[in-house]
Design a protein around this motif. Structure first.
Motif, short mmCIF file in Angstrom:
data_model
loop_
_atom_site.label_atom_id
_atom_site.label_comp_id
_atom_site.label_asym_id
_atom_site.label_seq_id
_atom_site.Cartn_x
_atom_site.Cartn_y
_atom_site.Cartn_z
N VAL A 1 1.70 9.18 6.40
CA VAL A 1 2.29 9.65 5.15
C VAL A 1 1.26 10.52 4.43
N SER A 2 1.71 11.61 3.83
CA SER A 2 0.81 12.52 3.13
C SER A 2 1.31 12.73 1.71
N GLY A 3 0.36 12.85 0.76
CA GLY A 3 0.70 13.04 -0.64
C GLY A 3 0.05 14.30 -1.18
N SER A 4 0.72 14.95 -2.14
CA SER A 4 0.32 16.29 -2.53
C SER A 4 0.36 16.52 -4.03
N ASP A 5 -0.26 17.63 -4.43
CA ASP A 5 -0.16 18.12 -5.80
C ASP A 5 1.24 18.60 -6.14
#
Length: 483
Positions: A343-347
């Motif tokens: 899982v990846s999280g972003s601005d």
């Protein structure tokens, strides 16, 4: 002569025992047809006729019998991702508006045999750092604790006496990240001075000169998993040289992960995640979808990769070969028959859910946060993951589908980091509001509020044994919490 009154009516005795009341309930509520399935989707036995008011405890007895478990194991049960916590009737028939005539699929998943108790009190406030504490990490066996600070030092703490053990000096700028090798024998630190230093945790001394080669700050470090041992620049920590230089990103690399199947993952401000072959250093695929910087990543196997051969029992392998065997067995138990998930999280306020070893296409795009996603973390069993955001909230998601489960609200400032207890039943969050909060994953509510810090809390870690939590931040104090 007195006359007799009218004959007294016989009053029918009312059933009052719990068993009798339950019998009446069952008659009223009826039965349902249900198929039990594992978390991997495999049917267990034939469809069964169950009382509509069956409880999780009764389902647990049933599944242990069907699986012929020698020792009864704890399980959790759900229908359409809704957990059964009271009865099948209350939670599913009424809660999900199901009919008793529907054939229900009840998914069961094993829970940790051991149980971690929530920490409740701060037992020590340890001073020593002269600037903010930026990174905190327990060793894989939970016996040691290290901190990295803006004062350019790494400190290794004695958890028995709760005093500083070693102050490790060598960096010329802020220490942004620290990471233990999976066997706990080396501690690595990355700094704004563009170097990596390897430390001997038994002496507090550096193992040779700093590793140089980067031209900008070092914000993340990742060790090769223990079960892959032979021993984003890949360093050979024995020969002290760069083995490979992977440089296809067009902007700064913000986060890296080393997976248990031999793949490396790098996230970047160029909005992409790249998947690399860790042996050859070749690019396998690029994961695209984010509309802004990628800040953070988590693997479904993170906990078992971090702890290697060490588990809650405290057993110690006799040599490196046995350690590698144990680490591999633990890894396989967590992975099962599914690939690792990322899982990846972003601005851009979103997250993406991937199976990067098999496809460059995301499984799901996860929305709901109102500000940037700062940190994501999988539960040790891989069944859930949590996200921390600058919108003051923590959100829970299904670790297999990416489906949203719940929002955990209580912080009044941005949430910087989250960390799970080793039994996957509790979650702790650290915030700009100077508090830690422990969340009960069964009720999705705050279990404990832990004030005590005087300023923003940048980092928190829960020991693999579950006995201690360490936190630190802008107030320069390291706090140890126990149950």
């Amino acid at each position: 002569m007195a006359t007799k009154g009218p004959p007294k009516k016989k009053i029918k005795k009312i059933k009052t025992t719990v068993e009798e009341i339950n019998d009446v309930k069952q008659e009223i509520l009826g039965t349902v047809i249900a198929q039990l399935k594992s978390i991997d989707g495999e049917a267990t036995g034939s469809p069964l006729s169950l009382p509509a008011n069956v409880t999780p405890e009764q389902l647990e007895l049933l599944i242990n019998q069907l699986l012929n478990n020698d020792e009864p194991l704890p399980y959790a049960f759900s229908v359409d991702d809704k957990e059964i916590t009271n009865t099948l009737y209350n939670d599913i028939i009424q809660g999900l508006k199901k009919s008793t005539e529907d054939v229900l699929t009840i998914v069961y998943q094993p829970q940790a045999i051991f149980r971690v108790r929530a920490v409740t009190r701060c037992t020590s406030t340890l001073s020593g750092h002269t600037d903010a504490i930026l990174s905190i990490s327990f060793s894989p066996d939970g016996a040691q604790l290290a901190t990295g600070s803006g004062d350019t030092t790494v400190r290794i703490w004695d958890l028995n006496t709760e005093t500083p053990h070693f102050t490790c000096k060598g960096h010329a700028n802020w220490v942004l990240y620290i990471s233990w090798s999976p066997n706990g024998k080396i501690l690595a630190s990355g700094s704004m001075d563009k170097t990596v230093i390897l430390w001997d945790p038994t002496t507090g001394r550096p193992l040779g000169d700093p590793l140089k080669g980067h031209t900008q700050w070092i914000t993340c470090l990742a060790w090769e998993p223990q079960h892959l041992y032979g021993t984003i620049r890949i360093w050979d920590t024995t020969l002290r040289r760069v083995v490979m230089n992977m440089s296809q990103h067009t902007a700064a690399v913000t986060y890296i992960k080393w997976g248990g199947d031999g793949l490396l993952y790098s996230a970047s401000r160029d909005k992409t995640i790249k998947v690399w072959n860790a042996t050859q250093g070749t690019l396998i695929r690029t994961l695209e979808g984010h509309g802004h910087w990628v800040n953070t990543m988590a693997l479904s196997t993170d906990f078992v990769l971090r702890t290697g051969a060490f588990d809650h029992t405290g057993r110690i392998p006799k040599d490196e070969n046995e350690a590698q065997e144990w680490a591999l067995a633990r890894y396989k138990a967590v992975v099962g028959n599914k690939p690792e998930r990322l899982v990846s999280g972003s601005d851009d306020f979103t997250m993406f859910f991937w199976e990067p070893s098999t496809s460059k296409k995301s499984i799901a795009r996860l929305t709901g946060h109102q500000k940037l996603v700062n940190h994501v973390c999988f539960s040790p069993d891989g069944h859930l993951f949590a996200s921390a955001s600058f919108d003051n909230s923590v959100k829970l998601w299904d670790g297999f589908t990416g489906k949203f489960i719940a929002s955990l609200r209580g912080h009044v400032g941005p949430v910087y980091q989250v960390c799970w207890s080793s039994d996957s039943r509790l979650l702790i969050s650290a915030s700009k509001d100077s508090t830690l909060k422990i969340w009960d994953l069964k009720t999705k509510q705050i279990k404990l509020d832990l004030p005590g810090h005087f300023d923003e809390i940048f980092s928190v870690d829960w020991s693999p044994s579950g006995e201690k939590v360490a936190s630190g931040g802008k107030d320069r104090q390291l706090k140890i919490w126990r149950n």
